[in-house]
Design an enzyme around this catalytic site. Structure first.
Site, PDB file in Angstrom:
ATOM      1  CB  THR A   1       3.153   4.506  -8.899  1.00 55.09           C
ATOM      2  OG1 THR A   1       3.468   3.227  -9.617  1.00 55.09           O
ATOM      3  CG2 THR A   1       3.206   3.925  -7.280  1.00 55.09           C
ATOM      4  CB  CYS A   2      -1.590   2.250 -10.914  1.00 52.94           C
ATOM      5  SG  CYS A   2      -1.272   2.800 -12.616  1.00 52.94           S
TER       6      CYS A   2
END
Length: 177
Positions: free
Chosen positions: A135-136
């Site tokens: 994720t970011c």
């Protein structure tokens, strides 16, 4: 009829993205990242079609929804790796239970010995067969991390395209209810 065409297209895309024969233009990592982005775009356009139902049962989707990520975290059935820079986590926040490995370090981090990984990043290193979700902030960097993991043999790697922005939106809505 449209569903039949959608299913055929999904199977062909899965085969094309899975191919690593080197005959298509560009390096394999570039082809796969584009393929994953295209798969996500197609899935997003057809909300009534679930990727899990379109693809064969043995393949899992490279895309994880908020609900799936929440279940994974509650059940502790995988590792969530946030590939943002540490200052971003301090500034915006992080998904509880995630491990921070900046995108520039993902390739090297996934090749470390488990004890070195734990010492450097403060969490257990995922095995190549374990569920790993990248994720970011909004999904652009997580797909690059996914590609790096797949190239290193991580067979159950996925990414959360909504990233922190989607997570925060859902969590804020839940606290208001």
């Amino acid at each position: 009829m449209a569903l039949k065409i959608c299913c055929r297209l999904a199977r062909r895309l899965a085969r094309a993205v899975g191919r690593r024969d080197g005959f298509a233009a560009g390096p394999p990592a570039r082809r796969s990242a584009a393929g994953l982005q295209y798969q996500y775009a197609v899935a997003k356009q057809r909300p009534s079609c679930s990727w899990r139902s379109l693809c064969s049962a043995s393949q899992s989707s490279p895309v994880v929804t908020y609900e799936e990520l929440k279940k994974l975290l509650v059940a502790k059935s995988g590792v969530v790796v946030d590939v943002r820079e540490p200052w971003e986590l301090r500034e915006y926040g992080n998904i509880p239970g995630s491990i921070n490995v900046p995108l520039g370090q993902v390739n090297g981090a996934l090749q470390l010995k488990p004890e070195e990984f734990k010492e450097k990043y403060g969490g257990s290193m995922p095995s190549t067969t374990e569920n790993v979700v990248f994720t970011c902030l909004a999904g652009a960097r997580s797909i690059k991390a996914l590609e790096a993991a797949v190239s290193l043999g991580y067979s159950n790697a996925q990414h959360y395209p909504g990233g922190w922005q989607d997570w925060a939106k859902h969590e804020i809505l839940q606290t208001k209810d």
